[in-house]
Every structure is written in C-alpha cells, then in structure tokens.
Scaffold this motif. Structure first.
Motif, mmCIF file in Angstrom:
data_model
loop_
_atom_site.group_PDB
_atom_site.id
_atom_site.type_symbol
_atom_site.label_atom_id
_atom_site.label_comp_id
_atom_site.label_asym_id
_atom_site.label_seq_id
_atom_site.Cartn_x
_atom_site.Cartn_y
_atom_site.Cartn_z
ATOM 1 N N GLU A 75 5.162 -19.643 -17.215
ATOM 2 C CA GLU A 75 4.093 -18.642 -17.121
ATOM 3 C C GLU A 75 3.819 -18.248 -15.674
ATOM 4 N N GLU A 76 3.847 -19.228 -14.776
ATOM 5 C CA GLU A 76 3.639 -18.944 -13.352
ATOM 6 C C GLU A 76 4.715 -17.990 -12.832
ATOM 7 N N CYS A 77 5.963 -18.273 -13.180
ATOM 8 C CA CYS A 77 7.068 -17.422 -12.739
ATOM 9 C C CYS A 77 7.001 -16.040 -13.396
ATOM 10 N N LYS A 78 6.570 -16.021 -14.637
ATOM 11 C CA LYS A 78 6.435 -14.759 -15.354
ATOM 12 C C LYS A 78 5.402 -13.863 -14.673
ATOM 13 N N GLN A 79 4.249 -14.440 -14.318
ATOM 14 C CA GLN A 79 3.204 -13.671 -13.646
ATOM 15 C C GLN A 79 3.670 -13.194 -12.269
ATOM 16 N N GLU A 80 4.385 -14.040 -11.565
ATOM 17 C CA GLU A 80 4.919 -13.662 -10.246
ATOM 18 C C GLU A 80 5.926 -12.524 -10.382
ATOM 19 N N TYR A 81 6.775 -12.600 -11.412
ATOM 20 C CA TYR A 81 7.756 -11.548 -11.662
ATOM 21 C C TYR A 81 7.063 -10.229 -11.982
ATOM 22 N N ILE A 82 6.053 -10.278 -12.839
ATOM 23 C CA ILE A 82 5.331 -9.061 -13.201
ATOM 24 C C ILE A 82 4.670 -8.448 -11.977
ATOM 25 N N LYS A 83 4.094 -9.303 -11.133
ATOM 26 C CA LYS A 83 3.456 -8.827 -9.903
ATOM 27 C C LYS A 83 4.476 -8.133 -8.995
ATOM 28 N N GLU A 84 5.655 -8.753 -8.826
ATOM 29 C CA GLU A 84 6.705 -8.152 -7.997
ATOM 30 C C GLU A 84 7.210 -6.841 -8.596
ATOM 31 N N LYS A 85 7.330 -6.801 -9.907
ATOM 32 C CA LYS A 85 7.803 -5.591 -10.580
ATOM 33 C C LYS A 85 6.809 -4.447 -10.389
ATOM 34 N N LEU A 86 5.529 -4.732 -10.547
ATOM 35 C CA LEU A 86 4.509 -3.703 -10.344
ATOM 36 C C LEU A 86 4.492 -3.218 -8.900
ATOM 37 N N GLU A 87 4.654 -4.144 -7.964
ATOM 38 C CA GLU A 87 4.705 -3.772 -6.542
ATOM 39 C C GLU A 87 5.919 -2.883 -6.262
ATOM 40 N N TYR A 88 7.046 -3.203 -6.889
ATOM 41 C CA TYR A 88 8.249 -2.382 -6.711
ATOM 42 C C TYR A 88 8.026 -0.990 -7.298
ATOM 43 N N GLN A 89 7.416 -0.926 -8.465
ATOM 44 C CA GLN A 89 7.153 0.376 -9.076
ATOM 45 C C GLN A 89 6.193 1.196 -8.230
ATOM 46 N N ARG A 90 5.259 0.531 -7.583
ATOM 47 C CA ARG A 90 4.282 1.219 -6.743
ATOM 48 C C ARG A 90 4.902 1.716 -5.444
ATOM 49 N N THR A 91 5.733 0.860 -4.801
ATOM 50 C CA THR A 91 6.249 1.194 -3.471
ATOM 51 C C THR A 91 7.697 1.671 -3.476
ATOM 52 N N GLY A 92 8.487 1.233 -4.454
ATOM 53 C CA GLY A 92 9.902 1.574 -4.462
ATOM 54 C C GLY A 92 10.724 0.683 -3.546
ATOM 55 N N VAL A 93 10.106 -0.367 -3.005
ATOM 56 C CA VAL A 93 10.786 -1.293 -2.098
ATOM 57 C C VAL A 93 10.897 -2.651 -2.793
ATOM 58 N N ALA A 94 12.120 -3.177 -2.861
ATOM 59 C CA ALA A 94 12.346 -4.468 -3.503
ATOM 60 C C ALA A 94 11.690 -5.584 -2.694
ATOM 61 N N ALA A 95 11.354 -6.687 -3.375
ATOM 62 C CA ALA A 95 10.667 -7.805 -2.722
ATOM 63 C C ALA A 95 11.472 -8.367 -1.562
ATOM 64 N N LYS A 96 12.784 -8.472 -1.726
ATOM 65 C CA LYS A 96 13.590 -9.039 -0.647
ATOM 66 C C LYS A 96 13.658 -8.127 0.563
#
Length: 85
Positions: A54-75
């Motif tokens: 669940e922790e990893c799932k929430q982190e993934y969702i957060k990163e995905k939303l950030e990518y959709q917002r900015t268009g910049v991958a987490a790495k």
C-alpha cells in the motif's frame, strides 16, 4: 518499487549473499545456498506485506499524478535545468 524497498529492508542478507558470491566465484551456486535461501525468505516476507504494498502504491500514484501535472518523470525531476541558454 516494492522490490527496491524489500532489498533495502533485507540489506544485511543481501550483503551476506553478495559477499559469499564474491568469495566463492563459480562455486557460489553450491556454497551460497544458505545465504540465498535466507535472502529469498526475507524478500518473500516483504513482497507479501500488504502495508509495504500500500505504501508503494500510494507513492506510485503520487509520482504518476506529478508526472501528469508536469510532464517530467520522477527520475528526471532531480536534474537541474540550465540557467542560461
């Protein structure tokens, strides 16, 4: 993500297995069975941990939303942009 976090949580067993493999070379298949079994057991426990999942799932969702917002991958987010062009 779960795999990486599990490796961090089992760092002692990962280190022991790596050390054994480096010391024995080609015979590691036979001589490092105990370390390999302990490592697999530790990783399996964490893979099946629903709280970690669940922790990893929430982190993934957060990163995905950030990518959709900015268009910049987490790495790529940690890289600095040039100040002058």
């Amino acid at each position: 993500m779960v795999r990486e976090k599990a490796k961090e949580l089992c760092a002692e067993k990962v280190t022991a297995f790596n050390h054994c493999c480096k010391e024995t070379g080609f015979l590691m298949v036979f001589k490092c069975r105990d370390q390999n079994a302990a490592l697999k057991e530790c990783l399996t426990v964490h893979y099946r941990d629903s709280a970690l999942f669940e922790e990893c799932k929430q982190e993934y969702i957060k990163e995905k939303l950030e990518y959709q917002r900015t268009g910049v991958a987490a790495k790529n987010r940690s890289q600095k942009l040039p100040t002058s062009m």
